[in-house]
Motif scaffolding. Structure first.
Motif, short mmCIF file in Angstrom:
data_model
loop_
_atom_site.label_atom_id
_atom_site.label_comp_id
_atom_site.label_asym_id
_atom_site.label_seq_id
_atom_site.Cartn_x
_atom_site.Cartn_y
_atom_site.Cartn_z
N GLU A 65 0.83 -1.21 0.00
CA GLU A 65 0.00 0.00 0.00
C GLU A 65 0.86 1.26 0.00
O GLU A 65 0.52 2.27 -0.60
CB GLU A 65 -0.95 0.00 1.21
N PHE A 66 2.00 1.17 0.69
CA PHE A 66 2.93 2.31 0.75
C PHE A 66 3.40 2.64 -0.67
O PHE A 66 3.40 3.79 -1.09
CB PHE A 66 4.11 1.89 1.63
N ASP A 67 3.76 1.61 -1.41
CA ASP A 67 4.22 1.82 -2.80
C ASP A 67 3.10 2.39 -3.67
O ASP A 67 3.31 3.27 -4.49
CB ASP A 67 4.74 0.51 -3.40
N MET A 68 1.90 1.86 -3.46
CA MET A 68 0.76 2.34 -4.25
C MET A 68 0.58 3.84 -4.01
O MET A 68 0.33 4.61 -4.93
CB MET A 68 -0.49 1.57 -3.81
N LEU A 69 0.73 4.24 -2.73
CA LEU A 69 0.57 5.65 -2.38
C LEU A 69 1.68 6.50 -3.03
O LEU A 69 1.41 7.50 -3.68
CB LEU A 69 0.65 5.80 -0.85
N LEU A 70 2.94 6.07 -2.85
CA LEU A 70 4.06 6.91 -3.30
C LEU A 70 4.08 7.11 -4.82
O LEU A 70 4.48 8.16 -5.31
CB LEU A 70 5.40 6.31 -2.86
N THR A 71 3.63 6.09 -5.57
CA THR A 71 3.68 6.23 -7.03
C THR A 71 2.69 7.29 -7.52
O THR A 71 2.80 7.77 -8.65
CB THR A 71 3.36 4.89 -7.74
N ALA A 72 1.75 7.67 -6.65
CA ALA A 72 0.79 8.71 -7.04
C ALA A 72 1.51 10.03 -7.33
O ALA A 72 1.09 10.79 -8.21
CB ALA A 72 -0.25 8.90 -5.94
N GLY A 73 2.60 10.30 -6.62
CA GLY A 73 3.34 11.55 -6.81
C GLY A 73 3.81 11.71 -8.24
O GLY A 73 3.62 12.76 -8.88
#
Ligand code: ADP
Ligand code: ASP
Ligand code: MG
Length: 425
Positions: A65-73
């Motif tokens: 989930e952390f990766d999913m969030l960060l790729t939004a940037g």
């Protein structure tokens, strides 16, 4: 005219103005007849802000989930950049890492690229578009989950795409005019380097010079992709990182004896206190650490006290992994056998890098003299063929870097160490 890959870091696209400025630059390259692939990072400090947000919701967010969030940037900046280019009358299409064919292993937060299949990028270029790719992300081969490549990972995306697309050059645009002999934020008299070998750049990068990520340099060396590091804010020539020296006029640039001074305050030190001085102890400690998928940097084992037969072992590791390492060691305390653990995150590392070290025996002595003249106490030492590193108190780092820079005659006569943007975060 061939294909170029251009990468723009977060400080180059920090706001709408930055995105429009970068769009103009990209369009210039296209007008000059190049096929252009652009890799873009998240705007400004977006990634840090997303990390802060995640930590407010959960102290240990799950990797997926952390990766999913960060790729939004990166998704935000790629779409805005494509819009800004279209607004200038040119065609552009944006792609996520997964759409661009960046295939990784499944180690969340620090995935490695294992393959790049840029079919869609080729198609888009052949249709006359500028292709914009979100940096720092991919998709895992086995689970098909979204992954990130570790902080600063857009540099690696750019070089990996350059290799897969057989690009002429990979241009890394940032907020300084190239690679300097030290971080321009710390050393005002740092000098711009015209050319640096992959080997020296690799050592600088892995010692903390975050202008290029070490994995990106590793990749470029493996596929022999020349990198041109330059500013997106000025028109100046930057630094070439390649296997062979560049030509300047009618002669080749010479390899410097010392390439530069790097520093790093992102590491912490763990001391395992009261370890029995017998075979297998170090193995047990470092097996525990490696089973937790943590990379360590320097190690020192103290001489054991004759009366107790016990010793202390200290090692350094990224601060971000500190908690995980302590937990793993505590869990195995009885298996390993030690008294206690000490955690110190107030350390800094200073490294001197240069191929000339191999043949100049005085370098080590001069390095330690410069540190002692500056009153800097040394806690750990490590060396490679072309690097000497020491650990000191974090508070001493900036002073130590400046002292070593001056002692090795690296200070520039002109004020070329300009920082155009970024917060240095
Ligand atoms: P970007 O957002 O473009 O990826 P980074 O912040 O990752 O930019 O990297 C650029 C920064 O690297 C510079 O602003 C500078 O402070 C830092 N840096 C550290 N060492 C060096 C060096 N030897 N030469 C140039 N920049 C360096
Ligand atoms: N946005 C990511 C980071 O801040 C990746 C990058 O900028 O290269 O680490
Ligand atoms: Mg970077």
């Amino acid at each position: 005219m061939g294909l170029v890959v251009q990468k723009y870091g977060g400080s180059s696209v920090a706001d709408a103005e930055g995105i429009k400025r970068v769009a103009k630059r990209i369009v210039e390259a296209k007008k000059n007849g190049h096929q252009v692939v652009v890799v873009v990072s998240a705007m400004g400090d977006t990634t840090d802000e997303l990390i802060d947000l995640a930590e407010q919701v959960s102290p240990m967010p799950a990797g997926r989930e952390f990766d999913m969030l960060l790729t939004a940037g990166e998704r935000i900046s790629m779409a805005l950049l494509a819009m800004a280019i279209k607004n200038l009358g040119h065609e552009a299409q944006s792609f996520t890492g997964s759409q661009a064919g960046v295939i990784t292993d499944s180690v969340h937060n620090k995935a490695r690229i294992i393959d790049v299949t840029p079919g869609r990028i080729r198609q888009s270029l052949d249709a006359g578009n500028i292709a914009i790719v979100a940096g720092f992300q991919g998709v895992s081969q086995d689970k098909k989950d979204i992954t990130t490549l570790g902080r600063g990972g857009s540099d690696t995306t750019a070089v990996a795409l350059a290799a897969a697309l057989d690009a002429e050059v990979c241009e890394i645009y940032t907020d300084v005019d190239g690679v300097f002999t030290a971080d321009p934020r710390v050393v005002k008299k740092a000098k711009k380097i015209d050319w640096i070998s992959f080997e020296d750049m690799l050592e600088l990068a892995s010692s903390g010079s975050k202008v290029l990520l070490h994995r990106c340099v590793e990749y470029a060396r493996r596929y022999n992709i020349p990198i041109h590091v330059r500013s997106s804010f000025s028109g100046l020539k930057g630094t070439w990182v390649s296997s062979e020296p560049i030509q300047q006029g009618d002669k080749k640039v010479e390899q410097a004896i010392i390439s530069g001074v790097a520093h790093d305050t992102s590491e912490a030190k763990i001391t395992v206190v009261g370890v029995p001085d017998k075979p297998g102890e170090a193995a047990a400690i470092f097996r525990t650490i490696s089973d937790a998928e943590i990379n360590i940097d320097m190690i020192v084992q103290n001489v054991s006290a004759a009366s107790t037969g016990l010793t202390d072992i200290s090692f350094t590791l990224p601060k971000a992994e500190g908690r995980k390492a302590i937990d793993a060691l505590e869990k195995n305390k009885h298996g390993i056998g030690f008294d206690s653990l000490r955690y110190d995150d107030q350390i800094g590392k200073i490294s001197l890098v240069g191929a000339g070290m191999k043949t100049n025996p005085g370098v080590t002595a001069d390095f330690f003299t410069a540190l002692s003249d500056a009153g800097v106490n040394i806690e750990l030492i490590s060396t490679s063929e072309i690097r000497i590193s020491v650990v000191t108190r974090a508070d001493d780092v900036n002073e130590a870097v400046r002292a070593v820079h001056t002692a090795f005659g690296l200070d520039s006569d002109s004020d070329e160490a300009v920082v155009y943007g970024g917060t240095g975060r």
